[in-house]
Design a protein around this motif. Structure first.
Motif, short mmCIF file in Angstrom:
data_model
loop_
_atom_site.label_atom_id
_atom_site.label_comp_id
_atom_site.label_asym_id
_atom_site.label_seq_id
_atom_site.Cartn_x
_atom_site.Cartn_y
_atom_site.Cartn_z
N HIS A 144 43.84 38.95 52.46
CA HIS A 144 43.86 39.64 53.87
C HIS A 144 42.63 39.59 54.57
CE1 HIS A 144 42.84 42.66 50.54
NE2 HIS A 144 42.16 43.00 51.47
N TYR B 292 50.40 47.37 50.47
CA TYR B 292 50.58 46.18 50.21
C TYR B 292 49.94 45.76 48.85
CZ TYR B 292 45.72 45.47 51.96
OH TYR B 292 44.21 45.73 52.30
N HIS C 125 39.66 37.74 52.32
CA HIS C 125 39.23 38.04 50.69
C HIS C 125 40.40 38.47 50.14
CE1 HIS C 125 39.23 42.17 52.83
NE2 HIS C 125 39.33 42.56 51.63
N ASP D 141 41.22 41.53 47.11
CA ASP D 141 40.38 42.83 46.67
C ASP D 141 40.10 42.35 44.99
OD1 ASP D 141 40.49 44.14 48.79
OD2 ASP D 141 42.51 45.07 48.92
FE LIG Z 1 40.30 44.32 51.06
#
Ligand SMILES: [Fe+2]
Ligand SMILES: O=C(O)CCC(=O)C(=O)O
Length: 226
Positions: free
Chosen positions: A159, A153, A96, A98
């Motif tokens: 991720h 990151y 996914h 964010d």
């Molecule tokens: Fe995430």
């Protein structure tokens, strides 16, 4: 840039926080996921308003504000209150990205997520799986850090967290808006700062070090948004 941050809290504080987290009541992590995230998210979380989440979150934020590596790499403008998750029994979080904009609880103020953070409370040998796989510009990177360390990151990265097939992976995760929106500009400033710090105290007044420090601040002045 993907960076591990070390020396955030003492082993004693880490142990106290972990004991508090382990004794708390956890809920299904889907509750706080976006539409796409909810389809691939299978873990547990502490509710954001849980007193333990608030207390341990404040310990982390206070410690990070004193951590030179974190401050230099993130150049934070606003940080969301840390949240807490755990994975066990095969739980996982599929690929996914964010959400780009989040609301700071209690204020209604919006924050652009520039950097994502995962702070590890479990030691790597306490669980199998649970690697955080981050797809960076140069390929994917697998992250599984010692307890007490944190990875930083770009929130733009796809991720995932691989299934935890033994033991429990306990972490804190949160997002921040940086004064420097561009990952490339932020990395350049971090490299410059690290290079300047390497000269050490005895060289701090050398004309070249003074000039390079000027360059650092003048780039920051040009690029920073507040
Ligand atoms: Fe995430
Ligand atoms: O557990 C992690 O390390 C990452 C969690 C995550 O990606 C998220 O909550 O968006």
């Amino acid at each position: 840039m993907i960076l591990s941050v070390t020396d955030i809290i003492t082993p004693e504080t880490l142990a106290t926080c972990r004991a508090q987290l382990e004794a708390a009541d956890w809920v299904d992590g889907k509750a706080s996921a976006g539409h796409q995230g909810a389809l691939v998210k299978n873990n547990e979380q502490l509710p954001a308003e849980h007193p333990v989440a608030v207390e341990v979150g404040n310990v982390l934020l206070q410690a990070l504000s004193q951590n030179p590596m974190f401050m230099s790499a993130a150049l934070p403008l606003n940080i969301l209150p840390p949240m807490f998750n755990r994975y066990a029994g095969g739980q996982t979080f599929g690929t996914h990205v964010d959400g780009s904009i989040r609301t700071i609880p209690g204020t209604g103020q919006r924050l652009r997520t520039d950097l994502s953070c995962t702070f590890f409370f479990s030691e790597p040998d306490e669980y199998d799986g649970g690697e955080l796989i981050i797809e960076d510009t140069y390929g994917s990177k697998s992250v599984k850090l010692p307890a007490g360390q944190m990875v930083l990151y770009p929130s733009t990265s796809l991720h995932r967290v691989t299934p935890v097939t033994r033991g429990t992976r306990l972490c804190s995760f949160f997002w921040l808006q940086s004064m420097i929106r561009s990952d490339q500009q932020r990395s350049t400033l971090f490299d410059l700062d690290v290079a300047i710090q390497r000269f050490g105290k005895e060289m701090a007044t050398h004309p070249s070090v003074v000039q390079l420090t000027g360059v650092y601040h003048n780039l920051l002045r040009q690029w920073a948004e507040m």
